[in-house]
Design a protein around this motif. Structure first.
Motif, mmCIF file in Angstrom:
data_model
loop_
_atom_site.group_PDB
_atom_site.id
_atom_site.type_symbol
_atom_site.label_atom_id
_atom_site.label_comp_id
_atom_site.label_asym_id
_atom_site.label_seq_id
_atom_site.Cartn_x
_atom_site.Cartn_y
_atom_site.Cartn_z
ATOM 1 N N ASP A 256 -55.705 29.600 -4.384
ATOM 2 C CA ASP A 256 -55.312 28.191 -4.447
ATOM 3 C C ASP A 256 -53.790 28.061 -4.468
ATOM 4 O OD1 ASP A 256 -57.991 27.330 -4.651
ATOM 5 O OD2 ASP A 256 -57.948 27.448 -6.852
ATOM 6 N N ALA A 257 -53.148 28.889 -5.277
ATOM 7 C CA ALA A 257 -51.695 28.810 -5.421
ATOM 8 C C ALA A 257 -50.984 29.108 -4.098
ATOM 9 C CB ALA A 257 -51.212 29.770 -6.506
ATOM 10 N N TRP A 258 -51.471 30.098 -3.374
ATOM 11 C CA TRP A 258 -50.883 30.398 -2.067
ATOM 12 C C TRP A 258 -51.066 29.223 -1.099
ATOM 13 C CZ3 TRP A 258 -47.713 34.235 -0.472
ATOM 14 C CH2 TRP A 258 -47.576 35.350 -1.303
ATOM 15 N N ARG A 259 -52.233 28.587 -1.167
ATOM 16 C CA ARG A 259 -52.481 27.440 -0.290
ATOM 17 C C ARG A 259 -51.537 26.276 -0.641
ATOM 18 N NH1 ARG A 259 -57.369 27.007 -1.288
ATOM 19 N NH2 ARG A 259 -57.365 25.284 -2.769
ATOM 20 N N ILE A 260 -51.377 26.019 -1.934
ATOM 21 C CA ILE A 260 -50.539 24.901 -2.384
ATOM 22 C C ILE A 260 -49.075 25.139 -2.070
ATOM 23 C CG2 ILE A 260 -49.703 23.677 -4.429
ATOM 24 C CD1 ILE A 260 -52.516 24.308 -5.695
ATOM 25 N N HIS A 261 -48.617 26.355 -2.300
ATOM 26 C CA HIS A 261 -47.175 26.611 -2.276
ATOM 27 C C HIS A 261 -46.663 27.269 -1.002
ATOM 28 C CE1 HIS A 261 -46.466 25.214 -6.322
ATOM 29 N NE2 HIS A 261 -47.531 25.890 -6.726
ATOM 30 N N ARG A 262 -47.559 27.838 -0.193
ATOM 31 C CA ARG A 262 -47.123 28.434 1.074
ATOM 32 C C ARG A 262 -47.810 27.793 2.276
ATOM 33 N NH1 ARG A 262 -49.020 34.373 2.720
ATOM 34 N NH2 ARG A 262 -50.967 33.165 2.780
ATOM 35 N N ASP A 263 -49.143 27.857 2.302
ATOM 36 C CA ASP A 263 -49.864 27.476 3.515
ATOM 37 C C ASP A 263 -49.693 25.992 3.852
ATOM 38 O OD1 ASP A 263 -50.680 30.088 3.380
ATOM 39 O OD2 ASP A 263 -52.710 29.630 2.688
ATOM 40 N N THR A 264 -49.938 25.121 2.883
ATOM 41 C CA THR A 264 -49.886 23.688 3.173
ATOM 42 C C THR A 264 -48.468 23.211 3.481
ATOM 43 O OG1 THR A 264 -51.895 23.252 1.899
ATOM 44 C CG2 THR A 264 -50.421 21.384 2.308
ATOM 45 N N PRO A 265 -47.469 23.508 2.650
ATOM 46 C CA PRO A 265 -46.121 23.063 3.029
ATOM 47 C C PRO A 265 -45.611 23.728 4.295
ATOM 48 C CG PRO A 265 -46.029 24.438 1.066
ATOM 49 C CD PRO A 265 -47.470 24.143 1.319
ATOM 50 N N GLY A 266 -45.991 24.972 4.520
ATOM 51 C CA GLY A 266 -45.565 25.653 5.739
ATOM 52 C C GLY A 266 -46.083 24.971 6.984
ATOM 53 N N ARG A 267 -47.384 24.598 6.952
ATOM 54 C CA ARG A 267 -47.998 23.895 8.078
ATOM 55 C C ARG A 267 -47.423 22.488 8.219
ATOM 56 N NH1 ARG A 267 -52.818 25.695 6.502
ATOM 57 N NH2 ARG A 267 -53.170 23.765 5.357
ATOM 58 N N THR A 268 -47.281 21.798 7.113
ATOM 59 C CA THR A 268 -46.838 20.406 7.131
ATOM 60 C C THR A 268 -45.439 20.268 7.718
ATOM 61 O OG1 THR A 268 -48.200 19.879 5.207
ATOM 62 C CG2 THR A 268 -46.370 18.382 5.688
ATOM 63 N N TYR A 269 -44.536 21.136 7.311
ATOM 64 C CA TYR A 269 -43.140 21.019 7.713
ATOM 65 C C TYR A 269 -42.747 21.968 8.843
ATOM 66 C CZ TYR A 269 -42.695 18.299 3.429
ATOM 67 O OH TYR A 269 -42.842 17.350 2.450
ATOM 68 N N GLY A 270 -43.669 22.845 9.235
ATOM 69 C CA GLY A 270 -43.340 23.770 10.311
ATOM 70 C C GLY A 270 -42.299 24.795 9.909
ATOM 71 N N VAL A 271 -42.386 25.272 8.651
ATOM 72 C CA VAL A 271 -41.417 26.252 8.145
ATOM 73 C C VAL A 271 -42.169 27.487 7.652
ATOM 74 C CG1 VAL A 271 -39.734 24.484 7.512
ATOM 75 C CG2 VAL A 271 -41.410 25.265 5.810
ATOM 76 N N ALA A 272 -41.443 28.585 7.560
ATOM 77 C CA ALA A 272 -42.013 29.812 7.018
ATOM 78 C C ALA A 272 -41.678 29.891 5.534
ATOM 79 C CB ALA A 272 -41.461 31.027 7.745
ATOM 80 N N ILE A 273 -42.704 29.998 4.717
ATOM 81 C CA ILE A 273 -42.494 30.119 3.271
ATOM 82 C C ILE A 273 -42.961 31.506 2.850
ATOM 83 C CG2 ILE A 273 -43.207 29.274 0.991
ATOM 84 C CD1 ILE A 273 -43.264 26.477 2.172
ATOM 85 N N GLU A 274 -41.999 32.339 2.558
ATOM 86 C CA GLU A 274 -42.269 33.720 2.157
ATOM 87 C C GLU A 274 -41.520 34.016 0.880
ATOM 88 O OE1 GLU A 274 -44.444 35.242 3.807
ATOM 89 O OE2 GLU A 274 -44.489 34.185 5.726
ATOM 90 N N LEU A 275 -41.969 35.034 0.171
ATOM 91 C CA LEU A 275 -41.241 35.438 -1.041
ATOM 92 C C LEU A 275 -39.866 35.953 -0.660
ATOM 93 C CD1 LEU A 275 -44.061 37.161 -3.101
ATOM 94 C CD2 LEU A 275 -42.839 35.054 -3.685
ATOM 95 N N PRO A 276 -38.818 35.481 -1.351
ATOM 96 C CA PRO A 276 -37.471 35.964 -1.008
ATOM 97 C C PRO A 276 -37.282 37.434 -1.359
ATOM 98 C CG PRO A 276 -37.403 34.357 -2.825
ATOM 99 C CD PRO A 276 -38.832 34.505 -2.418
#
Length: 276
Positions: A256-276
């Motif tokens: 769930d946390a990965w979906r909330i914090h990476r998958d959904t915002p990544g898809r919504t904004y067209g950005v890559a969200i990865e651990l720094p």
């Protein structure tokens, strides 16, 4: 228990080095486990700007981008969101008239769109008043919102909406006319009944249930970073702290946390969200 290695993203936060805690607030977010932020433009008056043209907003946007660079230097990933605050219309109407104010705000969105085209921002910000206004102001505000939706469709980017509490269901038809998918129309400070892409305040009681149901949504603090209103709306530590609390109490899963914090915002904004 050691926190899991997951990205933690605040979908709507303000950092203000002039009127607020600035980098100290960003450091609080990072120390609490935060990794990514969508840094949203504050209203023009927060920067001492009283716009009379779309070009006047450039000072506001440049200030936001300078702040983004400062925050990146402390190790956070920053995605700028630029645009206009709906309350600006009622503020400017006394000076420019309702039609004149709406025209300036639309021109301000045109200026923000330049930054998205250049890759310096990832999304636009617009909306309509969340308080009682005249029919004339409401109609003009919807015109500004429609312009933002059309620009976002043209740019193939997301748009964050600051609007009244509730579903904002009429925006569905506005988005269809503009040609922008609802998955890219983000309802900031959302309620679960919205058909738009919801961004929930981190303490929203529905988050665990909606996560278990697999609902696509993001989390935000809407932290204003104003010394005159400390901790409003909720503090910069809130998104990391609530996320980790939900995980520790078994209210959400790591998936769930990965979906909330990476998958959904990544898809919504067209950005890559990865651990720094």
């Amino acid at each position: 228990m050691k926190p899991p290695a997951i990205p933690i993203t605040d979908d709507h936060i303000h950092i203000d080095p002039v009127n607020g805690r600035g980098l100290e607030a960003a450091k609080d977010f990072k120390r609490s486990g935060g990794t990514h932020i969508f840094l949203v433009t504050k209203p023009s008056w927060s920067h001492g700007v009283e716009p009379s043209s779309g070009e006047d907003y450039r000072e506001v946007y440049e200030a936001t981008l300078r702040t983004a660079e400062l925050v990146r230097e402390i190790g956070l990933v920053v995605f700028p969101v630029l645009g206009v605050h709906p309350a600006e219309l009622t503020r400017m109407a006394d000076r420019l008239g309702v039609t004149g104010a709406a025209d300036v705000m639309q021109a301000g969105l045109d200026t923000a769109a330049e930054y998205v085209r250049e890759g310096r921002a990832v999304a636009l910000k617009s909306g309509r008043p969340h308080y009682e206004v005249s029919a004339e102001v409401w109609e003009a505000s919807n015109g500004v919102l429609a312009h933002a939706l059309a620009l976002s469709a043209e740019l193939d980017c997301a748009v964050q909406l600051h609007a009244e509490s509730g579903p904002c269901a009429d925006v569905v038809e506005m988005a269809k006319r503009a040609g922008i998918p609802l998955t890219r129309v983000v309802k900031h400070f959302a309620t679960p009944d919205t058909p738009l892409m919801p961004s929930f305040i981190a303490k929203h009681e529905a988050i665990p249930t909606l996560a278990r149901e697999g609902r696509a949504f993001t989390m935000e603090s809407d932290y204003m970073d104003e010394l005159s209103r400390p901790g409003a709306v909720i503090g910069p530590k809130s998104v990391p702290r609530f996320t980790l609390r939900y995980l520790q109490e078994g209210l959400i899963t790591e998936e769930d946390a990965w979906r909330i914090h990476r998958d959904t915002p990544g898809r919504t904004y067209g950005v890559a969200i990865e651990l720094p």
